[in-house]
Scaffold this motif. Structure first.
Motif, PDB file in Angstrom:
ATOM      1  N   ALA A 127       0.725  -1.359  -0.048  1.00 23.93           N
ATOM      2  CA  ALA A 127      -0.102   0.136   0.031  1.00 23.93           C
ATOM      3  C   ALA A 127       0.990   1.349  -0.085  1.00 23.93           C
ATOM      4  O   ALA A 127       0.597   2.041  -0.787  1.00 23.93           O
ATOM      5  N   GLU A 128       1.785   1.389   0.794  1.00 20.57           N
ATOM      6  CA  GLU A 128       2.494   2.646   1.233  1.00 20.57           C
ATOM      7  C   GLU A 128       3.451   3.035   0.024  1.00 20.57           C
ATOM      8  O   GLU A 128       3.640   4.117  -0.534  1.00 20.57           O
ATOM      9  N   LYS A 129       3.919   1.951  -0.463  1.00 23.45           N
ATOM     10  CA  LYS A 129       4.961   2.045  -1.789  1.00 23.45           C
ATOM     11  C   LYS A 129       4.157   2.421  -2.729  1.00 23.45           C
ATOM     12  O   LYS A 129       4.532   3.347  -3.636  1.00 23.45           O
ATOM     13  N   VAL A 130       2.996   1.940  -3.174  1.00 17.28           N
ATOM     14  CA  VAL A 130       2.416   2.147  -4.338  1.00 17.28           C
ATOM     15  C   VAL A 130       1.757   3.641  -4.426  1.00 17.28           C
ATOM     16  O   VAL A 130       1.811   4.642  -5.263  1.00 17.28           O
ATOM     17  N   LEU A 131       1.265   4.049  -3.107  1.00 16.33           N
ATOM     18  CA  LEU A 131       0.707   5.318  -2.956  1.00 16.33           C
ATOM     19  C   LEU A 131       1.665   6.349  -3.057  1.00 16.33           C
ATOM     20  O   LEU A 131       1.539   7.496  -3.587  1.00 16.33           O
ATOM     21  N   HIS A 132       3.086   6.280  -2.512  1.00 20.36           N
ATOM     22  CA  HIS A 132       3.974   7.022  -2.482  1.00 20.36           C
ATOM     23  C   HIS A 132       4.669   7.140  -4.111  1.00 20.36           C
ATOM     24  O   HIS A 132       4.948   8.231  -4.531  1.00 20.36           O
ATOM     25  N   GLN A 133       4.495   6.093  -4.711  1.00 17.34           N
ATOM     26  CA  GLN A 133       4.946   6.187  -6.352  1.00 17.34           C
ATOM     27  C   GLN A 133       3.964   6.689  -7.153  1.00 17.34           C
ATOM     28  O   GLN A 133       4.210   7.555  -7.962  1.00 17.34           O
ATOM     29  N   ILE A 134       2.684   6.910  -6.740  1.00 19.32           N
ATOM     30  CA  ILE A 134       1.666   7.556  -7.493  1.00 19.32           C
ATOM     31  C   ILE A 134       1.989   9.046  -7.262  1.00 19.32           C
ATOM     32  O   ILE A 134       1.713   9.808  -8.115  1.00 19.32           O
ATOM     33  N   GLN A 135       1.914   9.268  -5.971  1.00 18.43           N
ATOM     34  CA  GLN A 135       2.462  10.696  -5.794  1.00 18.43           C
ATOM     35  C   GLN A 135       3.706  11.412  -6.389  1.00 18.43           C
ATOM     36  O   GLN A 135       3.732  12.491  -6.752  1.00 18.43           O
ATOM     37  N   GLU A 136       4.624  10.512  -6.384  1.00 16.54           N
ATOM     38  CA  GLU A 136       5.722  10.902  -7.360  1.00 16.54           C
ATOM     39  C   GLU A 136       5.358  11.334  -8.377  1.00 16.54           C
ATOM     40  O   GLU A 136       6.294  12.113  -9.249  1.00 16.54           O
ATOM     41  N   CYS A 137       4.485  10.690  -9.074  1.00 17.51           N
ATOM     42  CA  CYS A 137       4.108  11.098 -10.740  1.00 17.51           C
ATOM     43  C   CYS A 137       3.219  12.285 -10.673  1.00 17.51           C
ATOM     44  O   CYS A 137       2.986  12.899 -11.817  1.00 17.51           O
ATOM     45  N   HIS A 138       2.737  12.932  -9.501  1.00 16.28           N
ATOM     46  CA  HIS A 138       2.063  14.238  -9.581  1.00 16.28           C
ATOM     47  C   HIS A 138       2.484  15.216  -8.571  1.00 16.28           C
ATOM     48  O   HIS A 138       1.529  15.545  -7.916  1.00 16.28           O
TER      49      HIS A 138
END
Length: 357
Positions: A287-298
């Motif tokens: 969860a946290e890894k995916v959420l952080h990577q999405i945030q990194e894209c935006h």
């Protein structure tokens, strides 16, 4: 039983508050415990079809980074339950939640064919491709019962008007007869969404959608009949399906797709809360890894409203996704072209039949 229990067969695991409503609702653990003790069902998890009667059905798309000029939707809400769906927020305009309500309260526009016909007969209307499913899937489960999409396709054929279709449901093959006739005049283009080659990923991301095998078969059947298909590899979600770009491109190309498109996931409005709740319950280790990577894209946010960037993303991870897509297109779509649809016939069929003079 508690408030963290899974809602089976659904994407969203709760109803978020409607930002337009003065009221909020909460499912409390003590209520759920009462239902358990009393042997009552707290949530029957049934889909409800609600008839609605809009005055118009064709929408002009003004967003500068959406690849269509006009769209129409026979249904509002979508039982497919895709957890990332950008259309969830639109349900709040109808007074519902973008969460479970979006998947379980489906509004049905029975008058869509009549409204479409009136639009195409209008003297002021100039032919331009109208895309079915600009918001929600025109071949979602409701279509099996109501067949509104099929009736609209018959209208497009009658008036020789170009139509685009976006779907992830193999139910489209039910209408192969009409699609073949439309294609004889260059009037139809189909976009099939394929998000993963993993059934497990498909099942948790898009719980009530057609299997990946059936989607690929749909691309193949349509292509074998000369109907142009664009594959929508969308959205690309870092840490979930971003590693599949090349294999996805290869699969859809081998099944006959003429082109591919993609978007980088963005969790606008209430979807950020819905997705975050879902992934922490469904994929807690990731969860946290995916959420952080999405945030990194935006730019450090889950939501991104910047035109031109909101569906493309920026930053290192987004750049890697774009590089992989460019490689996939060179490797698997070299020399392939998705055709422009024919807008030259409609004026002669404004009244539903060919004008001879």
């Amino acid at each position: 039983m508690n408030s963290n229990s899974s809602v089976k067969g659904r994407g969203a695991q709760k109803n978020t508050n409607n930002k337009f409503s003065a009221y909020s609702y909460e499912t409390r653990d003590d209520f759920l415990e009462f239902c358990r003790v009393e042997g009552e069902i707290a949530d029957r998890n049934k889909t409800q079809y609600i008839p609605v009667f809009p005055k118009t059905i064709v929408n002009k798309v003004t967003s500068p980074d959406v690849g269509m000029s006009y769209s129409m939707n026979m249904y509002q809400g979508c039982e497919h339950g895709c957890i990332y769906c950008y259309a969830r927020n639109a349900h709040e305009f109808w007074g519902y939640s973008a969460g479970l309500d979006f998947e379980r309260k489906i509004m049905v526009k029975h008058d869509a064919p009549k409204l479409l016909e009136a639009k195409l007969r209008s003297k002021s209307w100039k032919p331009s491709t109208i895309v079915l499913s600009g918001n929600t899937d025109c071949y979602q489960p409701a279509e099996q019962e109501f067949q509104i999409t099929r009736k609209c396709l018959e209208i497009f054929l009658k008036y020789r008007h170009p139509v685009g279709i976006i779907t992830k449901n193999a139910l489209i093959l039910r209408d192969l007869d009409i699609l073949k006739e439309l294609n004889e005049y260059g009037l139809v283009g189909v976009n099939i969404s394929v998000t993963s080659l993993s059934e497990e990923t498909r099942r948790i991301l898009e719980p009530r959608t057609t299997t990946i095998k059936k989607r690929l078969e749909a691309i193949q059947v349509l292509s074998e009949h000369g109907i142009p298909v664009n594959a929508m590899l969308a959205p690309i979600i870092p840490g979930i399906n971003s590693h599949e770009i090349l294999s996805l491109a290869k699969a859809v190309s081998e099944h006959g797709a003429l082109s591919m498109a993609f978007t980088v996931v963005r969790l606008n409005g209430s979807i950020g809360e819905i997705f975050t709740d879902w992934i922490r319950k469904t994929l807690p280790d990731k969860a946290e890894k995916v959420l952080h990577q999405i945030q990194e894209c935006h730019g450090g946010r889950l939501n991104d409203s910047r035109f031109g960037l909101r569906s493309r993303g920026d930053g290192i991870i987004a750049t890697q996704i774009h590089d992989m897509v460019r490689l996939a297109k060179r490797k698997y779509f070299e020399g392939k072209t998705f055709p422009k649809l024919n807008t030259t016939l409609h004026e002669s069929y404004k009244d539903g039949q060919l004008k001879l003079f």
